[in-house]
Scaffold this active site. Structure first.
Site: not given
Length: 250
Positions: A51, A109
């Site tokens: 994002d 992540y």
């Protein structure tokens, strides 16, 4: 011939990975560099998408060309062409059917929090200097994620996906001094999933939500019941893994 390209980038100046109208993205910048240098229109397919404002320590993409080239030389030429916040780490030939997105077996992540204030980490951490967090409680809640497969409660609403199922193999918090980092690995992730998980776990660690509340959120499959989304600048796509048939090329 199909090539994989390994990238890392600071996402501060980009509206995420994927090409979008009226917004600068990492995919667009790299695609233009490859197209210019190779003098042929390149279709660049990424392992996933980050994002706006999110970083990548490692992201793979693939592209096809008709002629062979010296891989290290091309990587150096692209890096000379790219802005300093995007780096090509490696380019290598793969089988024609290897796919950067569909062949990935897991993605990892990191979400980095700084407990206090640090002016040199403003762009890469979420700085919390007024909260006292129960990290043990946050880890207890994080471990529950591995017992679930449907994560609709942590997905961005109005997203176009066929399934909300993900297999989480690891989820934990580690603290070293003022550094508090959340690590999570899964076969796939939904849009905004990690940031929503982090925001909810922070509410658990702040005693705004209990472990029982966290379980109820997962069972509800409703994004409205989960916590806020943590800020994007502290999130890093850290690793993408592939089968041995592709790994042997790395």
């Amino acid at each position: 011939m199909r090539y994989f390209i390994e990238l890392s980038y600071n996402g501060k100046n980009y509206h995420g990975w994927q090409v979008q109208p009226n917004a600068i993205t990492v995919q667009e910048i790299v695609k233009k560099a490859l197209t210019t240098i190779l003098r042929v229109d390149i279709d660049l397919v990424g392992a996933g998408r980050t994002d706006a404002g999110v970083h990548a320590l490692q992201l793979y993409a693939h592209f096809d060309v008709d002629t062979a080239f010296e891989e290290e030389h091309l990587a150096n030429k692209i890096n000379a062409f790219l802005p300093e916040d995007i780096v090509v780490d490696k380019i290598f030939l793969v089988n024609d059917n290897a796919h950067a997105r569909f062949d990935a077996t897991s993605r990892s992540y990191e979400y980095r929090i700084w407990l206090g204030r640090n002016p040199f980490l403003i762009d890469t951490t979420w700085q919390l200097y007024q909260k006292v967090l129960d990290v043990n409680k946050m880890n207890e809640a994080a471990s529950i994620l591995k017992d679930y497969t449907n994560f609709k409660c942590f997905s961005k609403s109005k997203t176009d996906v066929r399934t909300y199922n993900c297999v989480v193999s690891d989820a934990k918090w580690l603290q070293k001094g003022n550094e508090l980092t959340f690590y999570i690995t899964a076969d796939r992730f939904l849009r905004n999933m990690v940031r929503a998980i982090v925001g909810t776990l922070i509410e658990v660690g702040s005693n705004k939500k209990s472990i029982e509340d966290f379980v109820e959120i997962l069972n509800s499959r409703d994004r409205r019941n989960a916590g806020f989304s943590a800020p994007p600048q502290a999130l890093f796509l850290s690793e993408v893994k592939y089968p041995k048939s592709i790994v042997n090329k790395l």
